[in-house]
Design a protein around this motif. Structure first.
Motif, PDB file in Angstrom:
ATOM      1  N   ARG A 211      -9.757   0.417  -8.117  1.00 42.01           N
ATOM      2  CA  ARG A 211      -8.327   0.673  -7.952  1.00 42.01           C
ATOM      3  C   ARG A 211      -7.556   0.170  -9.167  1.00 42.01           C
ATOM      4  O   ARG A 211      -6.670   0.868  -9.685  1.00 42.01           O
ATOM      5  CB  ARG A 211      -7.830  -0.026  -6.685  1.00 42.01           C
ATOM      6  CG  ARG A 211      -6.309   0.028  -6.523  1.00 42.01           C
ATOM      7  CD  ARG A 211      -5.849  -0.928  -5.450  1.00 42.01           C
ATOM      8  NE  ARG A 211      -6.142  -0.412  -4.116  1.00 42.01           N
ATOM      9  CZ  ARG A 211      -6.036  -1.129  -3.008  1.00 42.01           C
ATOM     10  NH1 ARG A 211      -5.694  -2.402  -3.081  1.00 42.01           N
ATOM     11  NH2 ARG A 211      -6.310  -0.592  -1.841  1.00 42.01           N
TER      12      ARG A 211
ATOM     13  N   TYR B 297       2.344   1.602  -3.406  1.00 43.06           N
ATOM     14  CA  TYR B 297       1.277   1.938  -4.353  1.00 43.06           C
ATOM     15  C   TYR B 297       0.957   3.434  -4.304  1.00 43.06           C
ATOM     16  O   TYR B 297       0.855   4.101  -5.346  1.00 43.06           O
ATOM     17  CB  TYR B 297       0.030   1.110  -4.035  1.00 43.06           C
ATOM     18  CG  TYR B 297      -1.193   1.497  -4.826  1.00 43.06           C
ATOM     19  CD1 TYR B 297      -1.331   1.125  -6.161  1.00 43.06           C
ATOM     20  CD2 TYR B 297      -2.211   2.252  -4.238  1.00 43.06           C
ATOM     21  CE1 TYR B 297      -2.450   1.493  -6.888  1.00 43.06           C
ATOM     22  CE2 TYR B 297      -3.333   2.621  -4.956  1.00 43.06           C
ATOM     23  CZ  TYR B 297      -3.451   2.239  -6.283  1.00 43.06           C
ATOM     24  OH  TYR B 297      -4.558   2.601  -7.013  1.00 43.06           O
TER      25      TYR B 297
ATOM     26  N   THR C 193       0.831  -1.210   0.000  1.00 41.47           N
ATOM     27  CA  THR C 193       0.000   0.000   0.000  1.00 41.47           C
ATOM     28  C   THR C 193       0.863   1.256   0.000  1.00 41.47           C
ATOM     29  O   THR C 193       0.577   2.227  -0.714  1.00 41.47           O
ATOM     30  CB  THR C 193      -0.936  -0.003   1.222  1.00 41.47           C
ATOM     31  OG1 THR C 193      -1.739  -1.184   1.199  1.00 41.47           O
ATOM     32  CG2 THR C 193      -1.836   1.224   1.205  1.00 41.47           C
TER      33      THR C 193
ATOM     34  N   ASP D 163      -8.192   2.530 -12.224  1.00 46.36           N
ATOM     35  CA  ASP D 163      -7.471   3.796 -12.065  1.00 46.36           C
ATOM     36  C   ASP D 163      -5.970   3.600 -12.278  1.00 46.36           C
ATOM     37  O   ASP D 163      -5.310   4.391 -12.965  1.00 46.36           O
ATOM     38  CB  ASP D 163      -7.737   4.352 -10.674  1.00 46.36           C
ATOM     39  CG  ASP D 163      -6.930   5.617 -10.401  1.00 46.36           C
ATOM     40  OD1 ASP D 163      -7.374   6.696 -10.829  1.00 46.36           O
ATOM     41  OD2 ASP D 163      -5.853   5.520  -9.767  1.00 46.36           O
TER      42      ASP D 163
ATOM     43  N   ASP E 257      -9.914  -4.925  -5.803  1.00 51.62           N
ATOM     44  CA  ASP E 257     -10.618  -3.645  -5.920  1.00 51.62           C
ATOM     45  C   ASP E 257     -10.574  -3.235  -7.385  1.00 51.62           C
ATOM     46  O   ASP E 257      -9.572  -2.688  -7.869  1.00 51.62           O
ATOM     47  CB  ASP E 257      -9.943  -2.598  -5.030  1.00 51.62           C
ATOM     48  CG  ASP E 257     -10.699  -1.285  -4.978  1.00 51.62           C
ATOM     49  OD1 ASP E 257     -11.453  -0.990  -5.932  1.00 51.62           O
ATOM     50  OD2 ASP E 257     -10.524  -0.537  -4.001  1.00 51.62           O
TER      51      ASP E 257
END
Length: 545
Positions: A370, A315, A312, A373, A367
Protein backbone atom coordinates in the motif's frame (compact mmCIF):
# COMPACT_ATOMS: atom_id res chain seq x y z
CA UNK A 1 -55.77 72.69 4.26
CA UNK A 2 -52.91 74.91 5.43
CA UNK A 3 -50.67 76.70 2.92
CA UNK A 4 -46.93 77.32 3.40
CA UNK A 5 -47.56 80.84 4.70
CA UNK A 6 -50.29 79.61 7.02
CA UNK A 7 -48.04 76.83 8.33
CA UNK A 8 -45.35 79.35 9.23
CA UNK A 9 -47.96 81.50 10.97
CA UNK A 10 -49.21 78.50 12.95
CA UNK A 11 -45.63 77.59 13.83
CA UNK A 12 -44.99 81.08 15.23
CA UNK A 13 -48.16 80.99 17.32
CA UNK A 14 -47.25 77.73 19.00
CA UNK A 15 -43.55 78.51 19.32
CA UNK A 16 -44.18 81.93 20.86
CA UNK A 17 -46.45 80.36 23.48
CA UNK A 18 -43.42 78.53 24.97
CA UNK A 19 -44.59 76.72 28.15
CA UNK A 20 -48.23 77.24 27.15
CA UNK A 21 -47.78 75.71 23.70
CA UNK A 22 -50.08 72.83 24.65
CA UNK A 23 -53.01 75.25 24.80
CA UNK A 24 -52.89 75.68 21.01
CA UNK A 25 -54.27 72.28 20.06
CA UNK A 26 -56.46 73.77 17.33
CA UNK A 27 -53.41 75.27 15.63
CA UNK A 28 -51.55 71.95 15.80
CA UNK A 29 -54.53 70.14 14.27
CA UNK A 30 -54.43 72.63 11.40
CA UNK A 31 -50.72 71.91 10.92
CA UNK A 32 -51.60 68.24 10.45
CA UNK A 33 -53.77 69.13 7.46
CA UNK A 34 -50.57 70.09 5.65
CA UNK A 35 -50.01 66.43 4.75
CA UNK A 36 -52.64 66.92 2.02
CA UNK A 37 -50.98 70.01 0.57
CA UNK A 38 -48.25 70.51 -2.00
CA UNK A 39 -44.62 69.44 -1.69
CA UNK A 40 -43.64 72.50 0.32
CA UNK A 41 -46.53 72.08 2.73
CA UNK A 42 -45.87 68.38 3.25
CA UNK A 43 -42.20 68.91 4.00
CA UNK A 44 -42.92 71.70 6.51
CA UNK A 45 -45.63 69.58 8.12
CA UNK A 46 -43.12 66.81 8.79
CA UNK A 47 -40.72 69.24 10.46
CA UNK A 48 -43.41 70.96 12.52
CA UNK A 49 -44.92 67.67 13.72
CA UNK A 50 -41.51 66.65 15.02
CA UNK A 51 -41.02 70.06 16.63
CA UNK A 52 -44.30 70.20 18.58
CA UNK A 53 -45.27 66.53 18.94
CA UNK A 54 -44.57 66.30 22.67
CA UNK A 55 -46.85 69.27 23.47
CA UNK A 56 -50.06 67.55 22.32
CA UNK A 57 -50.56 64.08 23.86
CA UNK A 58 -54.16 63.79 22.65
CA UNK A 59 -53.09 64.39 19.05
CA UNK A 60 -50.07 62.12 19.02
CA UNK A 61 -51.68 59.10 17.36
CA UNK A 62 -52.99 61.27 14.52
CA UNK A 63 -49.63 63.05 14.23
CA UNK A 64 -47.75 59.77 14.17
CA UNK A 65 -49.95 58.42 11.39
CA UNK A 66 -49.51 61.65 9.45
CA UNK A 67 -45.74 61.25 9.64
CA UNK A 68 -46.01 57.61 8.59
CA UNK A 69 -48.01 58.77 5.56
CA UNK A 70 -45.20 61.12 4.64
CA UNK A 71 -42.75 58.22 4.81
CA UNK A 72 -44.68 56.80 1.82
CA UNK A 73 -44.87 60.08 -0.07
CA UNK A 74 -44.28 60.17 -3.83
CA UNK A 75 -41.55 62.81 -3.38
CA UNK A 76 -38.22 61.31 -2.33
CA UNK A 77 -37.17 64.51 -0.54
CA UNK A 78 -40.30 64.44 1.61
CA UNK A 79 -39.82 60.76 2.39
CA UNK A 80 -36.27 61.43 3.55
CA UNK A 81 -37.44 64.37 5.69
CA UNK A 82 -40.12 62.27 7.40
CA UNK A 83 -37.69 59.41 8.01
CA UNK A 84 -35.21 61.84 9.53
CA UNK A 85 -37.93 63.35 11.77
CA UNK A 86 -39.27 60.07 13.15
CA UNK A 87 -36.64 59.58 15.91
CA UNK A 88 -37.42 63.05 17.24
CA UNK A 89 -40.87 61.87 18.29
CA UNK A 90 -39.31 59.31 20.63
CA UNK A 91 -37.18 61.67 22.71
CA UNK A 92 -39.95 62.31 25.19
CA UNK A 93 -41.98 59.20 24.38
CA UNK A 94 -39.67 56.16 24.79
CA UNK A 95 -42.67 53.85 24.53
CA UNK A 96 -42.82 54.76 20.82
CA UNK A 97 -39.28 53.53 20.05
CA UNK A 98 -40.17 49.92 19.23
CA UNK A 99 -43.09 51.01 17.00
CA UNK A 100 -40.99 53.57 15.12
CA UNK A 101 -38.11 51.10 14.76
CA UNK A 102 -40.55 48.57 13.32
CA UNK A 103 -41.74 51.09 10.70
CA UNK A 104 -38.17 52.11 9.86
CA UNK A 105 -37.23 48.45 9.48
CA UNK A 106 -39.99 48.02 6.89
CA UNK A 107 -38.66 51.06 5.03
CA UNK A 108 -35.33 49.30 4.52
CA UNK A 109 -36.87 47.71 1.42
CA UNK A 110 -36.62 51.02 -0.43
CA UNK A 111 -34.71 50.89 -3.68
CA UNK A 112 -33.01 54.29 -3.45
CA UNK A 113 -29.66 53.98 -1.68
CA UNK A 114 -29.92 57.51 -0.32
CA UNK A 115 -33.21 56.70 1.38
CA UNK A 116 -31.82 53.48 2.81
CA UNK A 117 -28.88 55.46 4.22
CA UNK A 118 -31.36 57.88 5.84
CA UNK A 119 -33.21 54.94 7.40
CA UNK A 120 -29.88 53.60 8.71
CA UNK A 121 -29.10 56.95 10.33
CA UNK A 122 -32.52 57.13 11.99
CA UNK A 123 -32.23 53.57 13.29
CA UNK A 124 -28.76 54.31 14.63
CA UNK A 125 -30.13 57.39 16.42
CA UNK A 126 -32.81 55.20 17.99
CA UNK A 127 -30.26 52.55 18.99
CA UNK A 128 -28.31 55.16 20.94
CA UNK A 129 -31.51 56.56 22.41
CA UNK A 130 -33.13 53.27 23.48
CA UNK A 131 -31.29 50.17 22.29
CA UNK A 132 -33.72 47.63 23.74
CA UNK A 133 -36.78 49.26 22.19
CA UNK A 134 -35.06 49.65 18.82
CA UNK A 135 -33.87 46.04 18.80
CA UNK A 136 -37.38 44.87 19.68
CA UNK A 137 -38.73 46.58 16.55
CA UNK A 138 -35.91 45.31 14.34
CA UNK A 139 -36.14 41.73 15.54
CA UNK A 140 -39.89 41.74 15.07
CA UNK A 141 -39.37 42.31 11.35
CA UNK A 142 -36.54 39.75 11.19
CA UNK A 143 -38.77 37.10 12.72
CA UNK A 144 -42.18 37.90 11.24
CA UNK A 145 -41.77 39.80 7.98
CA UNK A 146 -42.98 38.00 4.87
CA UNK A 147 -40.67 40.19 2.81
CA UNK A 148 -37.31 38.50 2.40
CA UNK A 149 -35.60 41.77 1.50
CA UNK A 150 -36.77 43.45 4.72
CA UNK A 151 -35.50 40.56 6.85
CA UNK A 152 -32.20 40.42 5.00
CA UNK A 153 -31.55 44.16 5.30
CA UNK A 154 -32.50 44.25 8.96
CA UNK A 155 -29.97 41.50 9.66
CA UNK A 156 -27.29 43.19 7.59
CA UNK A 157 -27.94 46.54 9.30
CA UNK A 158 -27.54 45.03 12.76
CA UNK A 159 -24.46 43.10 11.67
CA UNK A 160 -22.86 46.29 10.35
CA UNK A 161 -23.70 48.46 13.37
CA UNK A 162 -23.26 46.15 16.36
CA UNK A 163 -19.46 46.38 16.18
CA UNK A 164 -19.48 50.18 16.41
CA UNK A 165 -21.85 50.39 19.36
CA UNK A 166 -19.94 50.90 22.59
CA UNK A 167 -20.47 49.23 25.98
CA UNK A 168 -22.82 52.04 26.98
CA UNK A 169 -25.28 50.78 24.36
CA UNK A 170 -24.47 47.05 24.46
CA UNK A 171 -25.16 46.46 28.13
CA UNK A 172 -25.58 42.98 29.57
CA UNK A 173 -29.38 43.28 29.32
CA UNK A 174 -29.13 44.36 25.67
CA UNK A 175 -26.77 41.49 24.82
CA UNK A 176 -29.15 39.03 26.49
CA UNK A 177 -32.01 40.43 24.40
CA UNK A 178 -29.95 40.04 21.19
CA UNK A 179 -29.11 36.43 22.05
CA UNK A 180 -32.73 35.53 22.85
CA UNK A 181 -34.08 37.07 19.66
CA UNK A 182 -31.20 35.90 17.46
CA UNK A 183 -31.99 32.28 18.32
CA UNK A 184 -35.49 32.82 16.97
CA UNK A 185 -34.22 34.51 13.82
CA UNK A 186 -31.83 31.64 13.11
CA UNK A 187 -34.90 29.43 12.68
CA UNK A 188 -36.23 31.55 9.80
CA UNK A 189 -33.16 32.78 7.89
CA UNK A 190 -33.44 32.04 4.18
CA UNK A 191 -29.89 32.32 2.89
CA UNK A 192 -26.31 31.59 3.82
CA UNK A 193 -25.59 35.32 3.96
CA UNK A 194 -28.35 35.92 6.49
CA UNK A 195 -27.08 33.04 8.61
CA UNK A 196 -23.52 34.36 8.40
CA UNK A 197 -24.57 37.90 9.34
CA UNK A 198 -26.63 36.77 12.32
CA UNK A 199 -23.78 34.63 13.61
CA UNK A 200 -21.51 37.61 13.01
CA UNK A 201 -23.75 39.72 15.25
CA UNK A 202 -23.41 37.16 18.05
CA UNK A 203 -19.63 36.92 17.65
CA UNK A 204 -19.39 40.68 18.26
CA UNK A 205 -21.00 40.43 21.69
CA UNK A 206 -18.76 40.71 24.72
CA UNK A 207 -20.25 37.60 26.31
CA UNK A 208 -18.95 35.51 23.39
CA UNK A 209 -15.38 36.75 23.33
CA UNK A 210 -14.06 34.06 25.68
CA UNK A 211 -13.41 30.34 25.20
CA UNK A 212 -16.62 29.68 27.10
CA UNK A 213 -18.43 32.02 24.74
CA UNK A 214 -16.98 30.25 21.69
CA UNK A 215 -18.24 26.95 23.05
CA UNK A 216 -21.70 28.44 23.55
CA UNK A 217 -21.74 29.63 19.94
CA UNK A 218 -20.64 26.20 18.75
CA UNK A 219 -23.48 24.66 20.77
CA UNK A 220 -25.87 27.14 19.14
CA UNK A 221 -24.72 26.04 15.69
CA UNK A 222 -25.09 22.40 16.78
CA UNK A 223 -28.73 23.14 17.61
CA UNK A 224 -29.26 24.43 14.08
CA UNK A 225 -27.66 21.31 12.58
CA UNK A 226 -29.47 18.95 14.99
CA UNK A 227 -27.14 15.98 15.32
CA UNK A 228 -30.05 13.72 16.26
CA UNK A 229 -31.83 13.87 12.92
CA UNK A 230 -31.09 11.84 9.83
CA UNK A 231 -30.06 13.96 6.87
CA UNK A 232 -31.82 13.37 3.57
CA UNK A 233 -28.87 13.82 1.23
CA UNK A 234 -31.10 13.37 -1.81
CA UNK A 235 -32.41 16.82 -0.90
CA UNK A 236 -29.53 19.12 -1.80
CA UNK A 237 -31.17 22.07 0.00
CA UNK A 238 -30.99 20.17 3.30
CA UNK A 239 -27.35 19.35 2.64
CA UNK A 240 -26.65 22.99 1.75
CA UNK A 241 -28.20 24.06 5.06
CA UNK A 242 -26.03 21.67 7.06
CA UNK A 243 -22.93 22.80 5.17
CA UNK A 244 -23.80 26.47 5.74
CA UNK A 245 -24.39 25.92 9.45
CA UNK A 246 -21.17 23.98 9.99
CA UNK A 247 -19.18 26.68 8.19
CA UNK A 248 -20.32 29.17 10.86
CA UNK A 249 -18.69 27.05 13.56
CA UNK A 250 -15.34 26.61 11.79
CA UNK A 251 -13.71 29.86 13.04
CA UNK A 252 -14.64 28.97 16.63
CA UNK A 253 -12.83 25.64 16.95
CA UNK A 254 -9.50 25.33 18.75
CA UNK A 255 -7.62 23.01 21.05
CA UNK A 256 -10.09 24.09 23.76
CA UNK A 257 -13.26 24.03 21.65
CA UNK A 258 -13.40 20.68 19.89
CA UNK A 259 -15.07 19.84 16.58
CA UNK A 260 -15.52 16.14 17.42
CA UNK A 261 -19.34 16.11 17.29
CA UNK A 262 -19.33 17.86 13.93
CA UNK A 263 -16.79 15.43 12.47
CA UNK A 264 -18.81 12.44 13.62
CA UNK A 265 -22.04 13.89 12.21
CA UNK A 266 -20.46 14.78 8.86
CA UNK A 267 -18.94 11.32 8.61
CA UNK A 268 -22.19 9.61 9.47
CA UNK A 269 -24.62 11.68 7.42
CA UNK A 270 -22.75 13.57 4.68
CA UNK A 271 -19.58 11.71 3.68
CA UNK A 272 -21.43 8.55 2.50
CA UNK A 273 -23.44 10.75 0.13
CA UNK A 274 -20.37 12.12 -1.66
CA UNK A 275 -20.50 9.18 -4.05
CA UNK A 276 -24.09 8.02 -3.69
CA UNK A 277 -25.97 11.25 -4.30
CA UNK A 278 -24.01 14.48 -4.51
CA UNK A 279 -21.50 13.39 -7.15
CA UNK A 280 -24.19 11.51 -9.05
CA UNK A 281 -26.20 14.74 -9.31
CA UNK A 282 -23.13 16.41 -10.81
CA UNK A 283 -22.95 18.75 -7.83
CA UNK A 284 -19.18 19.07 -7.85
CA UNK A 285 -19.20 22.43 -6.08
CA UNK A 286 -21.10 21.02 -3.10
CA UNK A 287 -18.79 17.99 -2.93
CA UNK A 288 -15.76 20.28 -2.83
CA UNK A 289 -17.44 22.39 -0.13
CA UNK A 290 -17.93 19.29 2.01
CA UNK A 291 -14.29 18.26 1.51
CA UNK A 292 -13.12 21.74 2.55
CA UNK A 293 -15.23 21.57 5.70
CA UNK A 294 -13.79 18.17 6.62
CA UNK A 295 -10.28 19.53 6.14
CA UNK A 296 -10.99 22.42 8.52
CA UNK A 297 -12.72 20.25 11.11
CA UNK A 298 -10.12 17.51 11.55
CA UNK A 299 -7.29 19.57 13.18
CA UNK A 300 -9.55 20.34 16.15
CA UNK A 301 -11.39 17.03 16.43
CA UNK A 302 -9.27 15.47 19.18
CA UNK A 303 -9.53 11.68 19.39
CA UNK A 304 -12.20 10.66 16.89
CA UNK A 305 -14.05 7.37 16.90
CA UNK A 306 -13.15 4.52 14.50
CA UNK A 307 -10.09 6.37 13.27
CA UNK A 308 -8.90 3.56 10.99
CA UNK A 309 -12.23 3.47 9.15
CA UNK A 310 -12.12 7.23 8.62
CA UNK A 311 -8.54 7.12 7.33
CA UNK A 312 -9.48 4.28 4.99
CA UNK A 313 -12.38 6.25 3.54
CA UNK A 314 -10.17 9.27 2.84
CA UNK A 315 -7.39 7.06 1.49
CA UNK A 316 -9.68 5.46 -1.09
CA UNK A 317 -11.04 8.84 -2.14
CA UNK A 318 -7.44 9.98 -2.62
CA UNK A 319 -6.79 7.04 -4.90
CA UNK A 320 -9.71 8.19 -7.05
CA UNK A 321 -8.15 11.61 -7.68
CA UNK A 322 -4.43 10.69 -7.60
CA UNK A 323 -3.85 8.35 -10.57
CA UNK A 324 -0.91 6.07 -11.25
CA UNK A 325 1.62 7.42 -13.78
CA UNK A 326 0.66 6.64 -17.38
CA UNK A 327 2.78 4.14 -19.27
CA UNK A 328 3.53 3.34 -22.91
CA UNK A 329 1.19 4.97 -25.44
CA UNK A 330 -0.82 6.53 -22.65
CA UNK A 331 2.29 8.40 -21.49
CA UNK A 332 2.78 9.74 -25.01
CA UNK A 333 -0.84 10.85 -25.17
CA UNK A 334 -0.43 12.60 -21.82
CA UNK A 335 2.62 14.45 -23.16
CA UNK A 336 0.71 15.57 -26.22
CA UNK A 337 -2.59 16.49 -24.61
CA UNK A 338 -1.64 17.36 -21.06
CA UNK A 339 -3.32 15.96 -17.97
CA UNK A 340 -6.31 17.07 -15.97
CA UNK A 341 -6.00 16.63 -12.22
CA UNK A 342 -8.30 17.77 -9.44
CA UNK A 343 -5.89 19.83 -7.38
CA UNK A 344 -8.51 21.37 -5.08
CA UNK A 345 -9.94 18.02 -4.05
CA UNK A 346 -6.48 16.56 -3.62
CA UNK A 347 -5.48 19.41 -1.28
CA UNK A 348 -8.59 18.81 0.87
CA UNK A 349 -8.28 15.04 0.95
CA UNK A 350 -4.51 14.96 1.42
CA UNK A 351 -4.69 17.42 4.30
CA UNK A 352 -7.53 15.46 5.94
CA UNK A 353 -5.61 12.21 5.51
CA UNK A 354 -2.45 13.84 6.91
CA UNK A 355 -4.30 15.10 10.00
CA UNK A 356 -6.13 11.85 10.71
CA UNK A 357 -3.09 9.65 10.13
CA UNK A 358 -1.30 11.51 12.95
CA UNK A 359 -3.51 9.51 15.30
CA UNK A 360 -2.70 6.19 13.57
CA UNK A 361 0.64 6.50 11.82
CA UNK A 362 0.86 2.74 11.17
CA UNK A 363 -1.80 2.97 8.46
CA UNK A 364 0.75 3.25 5.65
CA UNK A 365 3.73 1.45 7.17
CA UNK A 366 1.70 -1.62 8.17
CA UNK A 367 1.23 -2.51 4.49
CA UNK A 368 4.37 -1.99 2.40
CA UNK A 369 2.57 -2.65 -0.87
CA UNK A 370 0.00 0.00 0.00
CA UNK A 371 2.81 2.41 0.90
CA UNK A 372 4.65 1.74 -2.36
CA UNK A 373 1.54 2.19 -4.50
CA UNK A 374 0.60 5.36 -2.65
CA UNK A 375 4.06 6.88 -3.04
CA UNK A 376 4.11 6.16 -6.76
CA UNK A 377 0.90 8.15 -7.04
CA UNK A 378 2.25 10.91 -4.79
CA UNK A 379 5.45 11.11 -6.83
CA UNK A 380 3.56 11.50 -10.10
CA UNK A 381 1.21 14.09 -8.65
CA UNK A 382 4.11 16.04 -7.14
CA UNK A 383 5.94 16.17 -10.48
CA UNK A 384 2.89 17.44 -12.35
CA UNK A 385 2.14 19.86 -9.54
CA UNK A 386 5.66 21.30 -9.56
CA UNK A 387 5.53 21.75 -13.33
CA UNK A 388 2.17 23.45 -12.87
CA UNK A 389 3.68 25.80 -10.29
CA UNK A 390 6.42 26.75 -12.72
CA UNK A 391 3.88 27.73 -15.36
CA UNK A 392 1.89 29.72 -12.81
CA UNK A 393 4.96 31.63 -11.60
CA UNK A 394 5.85 32.48 -15.17
CA UNK A 395 2.31 33.74 -15.78
CA UNK A 396 2.39 35.89 -12.62
CA UNK A 397 5.96 37.18 -13.02
CA UNK A 398 6.35 40.97 -13.14
CA UNK A 399 2.65 41.59 -12.49
CA UNK A 400 1.79 44.82 -10.69
CA UNK A 401 -0.38 44.95 -7.60
CA UNK A 402 -3.42 46.06 -9.61
CA UNK A 403 -2.86 43.36 -12.21
CA UNK A 404 -2.78 40.70 -9.49
CA UNK A 405 -6.25 41.85 -8.36
CA UNK A 406 -7.92 40.73 -11.58
CA UNK A 407 -10.17 37.69 -11.26
CA UNK A 408 -7.95 35.56 -13.49
CA UNK A 409 -4.80 36.33 -11.51
CA UNK A 410 -6.57 35.82 -8.20
CA UNK A 411 -7.44 32.33 -9.38
CA UNK A 412 -3.84 31.72 -10.37
CA UNK A 413 -2.59 32.86 -6.95
CA UNK A 414 -4.96 30.43 -5.27
CA UNK A 415 -3.79 27.71 -7.65
CA UNK A 416 -0.19 28.49 -6.73
CA UNK A 417 -0.96 28.15 -3.04
CA UNK A 418 -2.96 24.97 -3.62
CA UNK A 419 -0.15 23.23 -5.49
CA UNK A 420 2.40 24.45 -2.95
CA UNK A 421 0.35 22.97 -0.11
CA UNK A 422 0.06 19.66 -1.92
CA UNK A 423 3.82 19.47 -2.40
CA UNK A 424 4.52 20.25 1.25
CA UNK A 425 2.22 17.43 2.37
CA UNK A 426 3.62 14.98 -0.18
CA UNK A 427 7.16 15.75 0.92
CA UNK A 428 6.18 14.98 4.51
CA UNK A 429 4.70 11.64 3.49
CA UNK A 430 7.91 10.71 1.66
CA UNK A 431 9.92 10.65 4.86
CA UNK A 432 11.10 7.24 6.07
CA UNK A 433 8.79 6.46 7.79
CA UNK A 434 6.04 8.89 6.66
CA UNK A 435 5.96 12.01 8.78
CA UNK A 436 2.95 14.03 9.88
CA UNK A 437 4.63 17.20 11.11
CA UNK A 438 4.14 19.61 8.19
CA UNK A 439 1.89 22.62 8.80
CA UNK A 440 0.17 24.51 5.99
CA UNK A 441 -2.41 27.26 5.60
CA UNK A 442 -5.23 25.92 3.45
CA UNK A 443 -5.46 27.74 0.15
CA UNK A 444 -9.07 28.92 0.47
CA UNK A 445 -8.67 30.43 3.93
CA UNK A 446 -7.99 34.18 4.32
CA UNK A 447 -4.33 35.13 4.24
CA UNK A 448 -2.94 36.01 7.67
CA UNK A 449 0.59 36.71 8.86
CA UNK A 450 1.12 33.01 9.45
CA UNK A 451 -0.69 32.23 6.24
CA UNK A 452 1.60 34.65 4.42
CA UNK A 453 4.64 32.87 5.76
CA UNK A 454 3.23 29.57 4.63
CA UNK A 455 2.70 31.04 1.18
CA UNK A 456 6.30 32.17 1.04
CA UNK A 457 7.68 28.87 2.23
CA UNK A 458 5.38 26.92 -0.04
CA UNK A 459 4.52 28.82 -3.20
CA UNK A 460 7.68 30.80 -3.66
CA UNK A 461 10.21 28.17 -2.73
CA UNK A 462 11.23 25.66 -5.38
CA UNK A 463 11.11 22.02 -4.29
CA UNK A 464 13.37 19.19 -5.28
CA UNK A 465 11.20 16.79 -7.30
CA UNK A 466 9.94 14.00 -5.08
CA UNK A 467 10.76 10.47 -6.25
CA UNK A 468 10.16 7.08 -4.74
CA UNK A 469 12.95 4.65 -4.01
CA UNK A 470 12.66 2.08 -1.27
CA UNK A 471 16.31 2.62 -0.30
CA UNK A 472 16.51 6.40 -0.32
CA UNK A 473 14.80 9.38 1.20
CA UNK A 474 14.04 12.77 -0.40
CA UNK A 475 17.07 14.32 1.30
CA UNK A 476 19.44 12.04 -0.58
CA UNK A 477 17.93 12.92 -3.96
CA UNK A 478 20.44 15.22 -5.71
CA UNK A 479 19.46 15.19 -9.38
CA UNK A 480 16.18 15.86 -11.12
CA UNK A 481 14.54 13.15 -13.13
CA UNK A 482 12.61 13.92 -16.25
CA UNK A 483 9.22 15.16 -15.14
CA UNK A 484 5.90 14.28 -16.59
CA UNK A 485 4.17 16.74 -18.88
CA UNK A 486 2.41 19.58 -17.08
CA UNK A 487 -1.26 20.33 -17.75
CA UNK A 488 -1.77 22.13 -21.05
CA UNK A 489 -4.34 24.88 -21.30
CA UNK A 490 -6.18 23.44 -18.33
CA UNK A 491 -5.98 26.57 -16.29
CA UNK A 492 -8.53 29.14 -17.33
CA UNK A 493 -11.68 30.76 -16.11
CA UNK A 494 -13.38 27.38 -16.49
CA UNK A 495 -10.90 25.81 -14.12
CA UNK A 496 -12.55 27.35 -11.10
CA UNK A 497 -13.85 30.42 -9.43
CA UNK A 498 -12.12 32.45 -6.75
CA UNK A 499 -14.19 33.81 -3.95
CA UNK A 500 -12.71 35.77 -1.07
CA UNK A 501 -13.44 35.14 2.58
CA UNK A 502 -13.61 31.95 4.53
CA UNK A 503 -15.66 29.99 2.02
CA UNK A 504 -13.81 30.93 -1.18
CA UNK A 505 -11.09 29.26 -3.10
CA UNK A 506 -10.70 27.70 -6.46
CA UNK A 507 -11.82 24.38 -7.77
CA UNK A 508 -9.21 23.38 -10.26
CA UNK A 509 -11.49 21.28 -12.38
CA UNK A 510 -15.20 21.48 -12.74
CA UNK A 511 -17.20 24.37 -11.45
CA UNK A 512 -16.09 26.52 -8.56
CA UNK A 513 -18.39 28.04 -6.02
CA UNK A 514 -21.07 30.15 -7.49
CA UNK A 515 -22.36 33.46 -6.27
CA UNK A 516 -24.28 33.97 -3.13
CA UNK A 517 -27.46 32.32 -4.34
CA UNK A 518 -30.15 31.28 -1.93
CA UNK A 519 -28.64 27.91 -1.23
CA UNK A 520 -29.41 27.48 2.44
CA UNK A 521 -32.66 25.80 1.62
CA UNK A 522 -35.38 28.23 2.60
CA UNK A 523 -37.56 29.17 -0.38
CA UNK A 524 -38.82 32.72 -0.56
CA UNK A 525 -39.02 35.83 -2.68
CA UNK A 526 -37.98 39.39 -2.19
CA UNK A 527 -41.53 40.64 -2.27
CA UNK A 528 -42.98 43.69 -3.92
CA UNK A 529 -41.77 47.29 -3.82
CA UNK A 530 -42.61 48.75 -0.44
CA UNK A 531 -45.50 50.87 -1.62
CA UNK A 532 -47.45 47.72 -2.34
CA UNK A 533 -47.16 46.28 1.13
CA UNK A 534 -46.15 48.91 3.67
CA UNK A 535 -49.64 50.15 4.47
CA UNK A 536 -51.71 47.88 6.64
CA UNK A 537 -48.73 46.36 8.48
CA UNK A 538 -48.61 49.09 11.10
CA UNK A 539 -51.15 47.33 13.25
CA UNK A 540 -49.28 44.04 13.05
CA UNK A 541 -46.47 45.08 15.37
CA UNK A 542 -46.87 43.25 18.66
CA UNK A 543 -46.05 46.33 20.74
CA UNK A 544 -48.85 48.35 19.24
CA UNK A 545 -49.33 52.02 19.87
Amino acid sequence: MATVDRLYALYNIIDDAKDKAGEHETEFQEILTGVKGGAGERRLTSQFIARFFHHFPSQQEQALNALFDLCEDDDVAIRKQAIKDLPTLCRDKPELVAKVADILAQLLQMEDTGEVATVHNSLLTLLKMDSKGTLTGLFYQMEHSDDELVRERCIRFLHGKVRVLGPQVLTTDVENLIVTEAKKVLQVVSSEEELSCMMGVLRELKMYKSVKGFQQLVDLVAEQVDFTRTLDTTDTESTHRVVSCVKQALPLFSSQVRSTQFIEYMWREVVPALDDHLEAMDNGALVLEVLKILAELVPHAGNVEEIVNKITVIYHKLLEVMPLPPEGDAATEALEGGVSLEFSRVECLLYTFHQLAKQHNEFLTADQQRLKDFRIRLQYFARVSQAYQKRLREALANKTGDELKTEENKIKLIALKTTANINVLIKDLFHQPPSYKASISLSWKPVTSSGGKSMTNGAEKRHTPITFDSNTSPKSQKTERQIYAPPRDKYSQRAGQYSGGGGGGGNFRGQGRGGRGRGIGFPGSRGAYYRGGFRGRRGGFRGGY
